[in-house]
Design a protein around this motif. Structure first.
Motif, mmCIF file in Angstrom:
data_model
loop_
_atom_site.group_PDB
_atom_site.id
_atom_site.type_symbol
_atom_site.label_atom_id
_atom_site.label_comp_id
_atom_site.label_asym_id
_atom_site.label_seq_id
_atom_site.Cartn_x
_atom_site.Cartn_y
_atom_site.Cartn_z
ATOM 1 N N ALA A 147 -46.939 -32.488 -11.080
ATOM 2 C CA ALA A 147 -45.897 -31.488 -10.892
ATOM 3 C C ALA A 147 -46.497 -30.157 -10.445
ATOM 4 O O ALA A 147 -45.971 -29.495 -9.544
ATOM 5 C CB ALA A 147 -45.111 -31.300 -12.193
ATOM 6 N N GLU A 155 -46.195 -27.980 -6.475
ATOM 7 C CA GLU A 155 -45.696 -26.622 -6.247
ATOM 8 C C GLU A 155 -46.797 -25.588 -6.029
ATOM 9 O O GLU A 155 -46.509 -24.433 -5.725
ATOM 10 C CB GLU A 155 -44.838 -26.195 -7.450
ATOM 11 C CG GLU A 155 -45.606 -26.091 -8.752
ATOM 12 C CD GLU A 155 -44.726 -25.751 -9.943
ATOM 13 O OE1 GLU A 155 -45.283 -25.298 -10.962
ATOM 14 O OE2 GLU A 155 -43.505 -25.932 -9.848
ATOM 15 N N ASP A 184 -52.287 -32.724 -12.918
ATOM 16 C CA ASP A 184 -50.855 -32.470 -13.093
ATOM 17 C C ASP A 184 -50.130 -32.607 -11.762
ATOM 18 O O ASP A 184 -50.188 -31.708 -10.914
ATOM 19 C CB ASP A 184 -50.671 -31.061 -13.667
ATOM 20 C CG ASP A 184 -49.247 -30.754 -14.084
ATOM 21 O OD1 ASP A 184 -48.319 -31.397 -13.570
ATOM 22 O OD2 ASP A 184 -49.071 -29.847 -14.928
#
Length: 341
Positions: free
Chosen positions: A255, A259, A253
């Motif tokens: 994304a 983060e 992932d």
């Protein structure tokens, strides 16, 4: 992909065959509830796995006032209910439970890790003896198969720690010893002292290790670096148990990767190049990047690596199972290893 069964590998040069994938129980009894924990444990056993890892401090940080031990207690109940203690290669750890203080939790309930690290129990002789006795009581057993010093303690003389650990082995409470979150020079000093005084030496080192390499200039005692990898390659009597092998699943992932706090140790051009190579190879073998990284660990032979997975849910566990059947050929392994900035 071939059959999905967990193979065995030798632990160091002990002659002991352990599961090629270890199951981490850190979140069991807290983030992972009892029913889900039991499902994961039972499924791991169904696949042939038997190497289960916990620690006395898991997971004090999950709730205000906790003194840890929830994971060990859950494993104790599971082994008693299944009657399978003799089938489990059981590892636990001591030294990383912080001294109790209300200040260990902030106003919002979040743990104060800075205070915790300053007040870790450490590896004093009496501390380890009491810690192990507590672990054995919670686990419902008279011995553990592998006992780690969880966080290397430089404030206690190594002679005191090693003599105490030797006593635990002699008493039959521990079969093998390990060390975690430790610098390479300390490993060498530990081994020299064990040789000098005929104390049992560690046979396993548990460090953070994954396909991505730590970013240039990072100082980190817990992540395997080039020097430590070279040391383990030359000293095959030490097995590497790799925690966070898939970095909390961030490989699948982009994304989440962008983060996630764990990526602070890895982000940079080198990681971008390795992620690109990983994507290509994953597509070729028909696996997810997480699965391919786990398979990459399982293909390591110099040194042998035992990845320690810690799925939070049964679904996360099942998502990793196909990695057991992923075969990487010599060319794919070479491309993965050569990738980087």
């Amino acid at each position: 992909m071939s059959a999905t069964r967990i193979a065995t590998v030798e632990l160091g040069r002990t002659g002991e065959q352990v599961s090629s994938v270890a199951l981490g129980a850190m979140q069991m009894g807290n983030a992972t509830d009892e029913a889900s924990s039991v499902r994961i444990l039972d499924r791991y056993r169904e696949l042939g796995g038997s190497f289960v890892d916990t620690a006395d401090c898991y997971e004090w940080w999950s709730r205000r006032g906790s003194r840890g031990g929830e994971s060990e207690e859950l494993l104790g109940r599971w082994m008693r209910d299944r009657g399978n203690r003799d089938e489990i290669f059981l590892a636990t750890k001591g030294s990383a439970l912080p001294a109790y203080s209300p200040d260990l939790w902030q106003a919002d309930g979040a743990p104060d890790w800075e205070l915790a690290r300053r007040t870790f129990a450490g590896a004093g002789g009496d501390t380890l003896r009491h810690a192990l006795d507590g672990s054995l009581q919670r686990l419902g057993t008279d011995h553990v198969d592998l006992y780690y010093v969880h966080v290397d303690d430089r404030t206690t003389p190594l002679e005191e720690t090693l003599e105490a650990l030797a006593g635990l082995v002699a008493a039959g409470k521990v079969r093998y010893l390990g060390w975690s979150n430790v610098r390479t020079w300390r490993l060498e000093r530990i081994r020299q002292l064990c040789d000098r005084y005929d104390w049992p030496a560690p046979v396993a080192v548990q460090q953070q290790h994954t396909y991505l390499r730590r970013r240039a200039g990072l100082e980190h005692a817990s992540i395997v670096d080039d020097e430590q990898w070279d040391y383990l390659t030359e000293h095959r009597d030490l097995g590497l148990v790799a925690y966070s092998p898939i970095l909390k699943g961030v490989y699948d992932d982009a994304a989440r990767r962008a983060e996630h706090w764990m990526m602070a140790s890895y982000t940079g051009p080198d990681s971008e190049a390795r992620l690109a190579a990983l994507a290509e190879v994953s597509a070729e073998v028909g696996a997810t990047p997480n699965q391919t990284v786990l398979a990459w660990h399982l293909h390591q032979t110099a040194p042998t690596v035992v990845p320690l997975i810690g799925p939070r849910t049964p679904e996360q566990f099942e998502n990793l199972v196909p990695a057991l059947g992923v075969k990487l050929d010599a060319g794919q392994l070479a491309r993965l290893d050569a990738a980087g900035a």
